[in-house]
Design a protein around this motif. Structure first.
Motif, PDB file in Angstrom:
ATOM      1  N   SER A   1      47.763  66.375  39.341  1.00  0.00           N
ATOM      2  CA  SER A   1      49.065  65.810  40.263  1.00  0.00           C
ATOM      3  C   SER A   1      48.593  65.075  41.379  1.00  0.00           C
ATOM      4  O   SER A   1      49.045  64.077  41.741  1.00  0.00           O
TER       5      SER A   1
ATOM      6  N   LEU B   1      54.486  64.092  47.305  1.00  0.00           N
ATOM      7  CA  LEU B   1      53.944  64.673  46.238  1.00  0.00           C
ATOM      8  C   LEU B   1      52.594  65.028  46.407  1.00  0.00           C
ATOM      9  O   LEU B   1      52.043  66.018  46.073  1.00  0.00           O
TER      10      LEU B   1
ATOM     11  N   PHE C   1      57.412  67.606  38.517  1.00  0.00           N
ATOM     12  CA  PHE C   1      57.767  68.216  39.940  1.00  0.00           C
ATOM     13  C   PHE C   1      59.414  68.691  39.706  1.00  0.00           C
ATOM     14  O   PHE C   1      59.555  69.634  40.425  1.00  0.00           O
TER      15      PHE C   1
ATOM     16  N   SER D   1      59.406  71.825  37.665  1.00  0.00           N
ATOM     17  CA  SER D   1      59.170  72.870  38.491  1.00  0.00           C
ATOM     18  C   SER D   1      59.837  73.187  39.664  1.00  0.00           C
ATOM     19  O   SER D   1      60.229  74.416  39.957  1.00  0.00           O
ATOM     20  N   GLY D   2      60.324  72.307  40.421  1.00  0.00           N
ATOM     21  CA  GLY D   2      61.275  72.572  41.419  1.00  0.00           C
ATOM     22  C   GLY D   2      62.682  73.318  41.160  1.00  0.00           C
ATOM     23  O   GLY D   2      63.057  74.327  41.736  1.00  0.00           O
TER      24      GLY D   2
ATOM     25  N   GLU E   1      60.120  69.284  46.196  1.00  0.00           N
ATOM     26  CA  GLU E   1      59.562  68.886  45.019  1.00  0.00           C
ATOM     27  C   GLU E   1      60.637  67.864  44.236  1.00  0.00           C
ATOM     28  O   GLU E   1      60.038  67.051  43.610  1.00  0.00           O
TER      29      GLU E   1
ATOM     30  N   LEU F   1      52.433  67.616  49.139  1.00  0.00           N
ATOM     31  CA  LEU F   1      52.578  69.117  48.381  1.00  0.00           C
ATOM     32  C   LEU F   1      51.543  69.291  47.220  1.00  0.00           C
ATOM     33  O   LEU F   1      51.108  70.472  47.253  1.00  0.00           O
TER      34      LEU F   1
END
Lengths: 155, 160
Positions: free
Chosen positions: A126, A82, A22, A25-26, A62, A85
């Motif tokens: 995830s 998370l 994350f 990715s963020g 994230e 999300l």
């Protein structure tokens, strides 16, 4: 039942992978918010007026939650965010698949692939990982101060 | 079970992250507008705001007439297997490595036709808007699965 010490290592590894995923990715989305906004818009789930706001905020959530799961005292709070999300992303991808949208998943900025089964697999994994981190350690009692409190190893 | 302590921490986390997001966006020169995209801030393109894709006939006509710059957004390998003659190759996934090509497009950007799979085209479309291209000059084309490979006129080295 998994022994407490093994659970401890397992949760560390899980938190490491999940947090890393994350955070990565963020950061990619934070670096290119316009592209992420385009990806969000392509899902056609949000009213246009909220697309920008989502594209600005979601990557930071994230990032923050990814860092939080690396910190033992914040791990469950981070995992909670998370999990939320992951649920949102999962719903978005499933809806895109059902509607037959041929769009980029937007998961990793410019490195994103088409929203498809692989995206679905990542989101489910995830969500499962975040859910595992929310499960109390075998040595962690449900009620604080009860028998076995000394064995609390997670936080 | 979740404790209220964890919930409080999660909410605090979201609040702090939202503040950081607002601050970071405010400091960006290319900041996004929070709602709607007015006031000189960058509106969000993509999705339905992409120009309507061109048909194969329209692309053929544009190629014959000249004056349009074709940009192939696929990977270099796919580009080498067959592309529209004269097309530039700017793979969407590696667009930041092709800044020179993008900048070279600016003076001749009256008509730029991006072609390839829709997600990649949308990706580069958004990127080019950030570089000052106008959506009025950007066009899109999504070739069919075998269009570039099977269509003899589009094989590398041949002309329509």
């Amino acid at each position: 039942m998994i022994p407490a010490d093994r659970w401890k290592y397992f949760s560390w590894v899980l938190a490491g992978f999940l947090g890393g995923l994350f955070i990565y990715s963020g950061l990619l989305k934070i670096m290119d918010p316009a592209a992420f906004a385009g990806a969000v818009k392509n899902y056609r789930l949000l009213p246009a007026v909220f697309v920008s706001a989502a594209a600005i905020i979601l990557p930071w959530w994230e990032l923050a939650a990814g860092v939080a799961v690396w910190i033992p005292k914040w791990r469950r709070a981070g995992a909670l965010v998370l999990a939320g999300l992951a649920c949102v992303f999962l719903i978005a991808v499933i809806s895109a698949l059902i509607r037959g949208l041929d769009i980029s998943c937007g998961c990793f900025g410019a490195h994103s692939h088409r929203a498809g089964l692989s995206t679905l697999a990542i989101d489910i994994a995830s969500l499962a990982a975040a859910a595992c981190l929310l499960i109390p350690s075998p040595a962690r009692p449900e009620t604080r101060g009860g028998p076995g409190t000394e064995g609390n190893t997670l936080s | 079970m979740l404790m209220s302590d964890d919930l409080k921490k999660a909410l605090l986390l979201l609040l702090v992250a939202s503040g950081a997001a607002a601050l970071a966006n405010g400091l960006r020169p290319d900041r996004l507008a929070w709602f709607g995209g007015s006031g000189g801030e960058q509106a969000v393109p993509g999705g339905s705001e992409l120009t309507a894709p061109r048909s194969e006939d329209q692309v053929l006509r544009a190629w014959r007439r000249g004056g349009a710059v074709f940009v192939d957004v696929r990977s270099q390998e796919e580009y080498q297997q067959g592309h529209i003659p004269g097309a530039l190759n700017i793979p969407a996934e590696r667009k930041s490595l092709h800044l020179d090509s993008i900048v070279s497009l600016l003076p001749v950007a009256d008509r730029v036709i991006l072609y390839g799979p829709r997600p990649e085209v949308a990706n580069l479309y958004v990127y080019l808007l950030k570089f000052g291209f106008s959506s009025r000059h950007l066009e899109t084309f999504y070739p069919g699965r075998d269009f570039l490979k099977k269509h003899g006129r589009f094989q590398k080295g041949r002309k329509p």
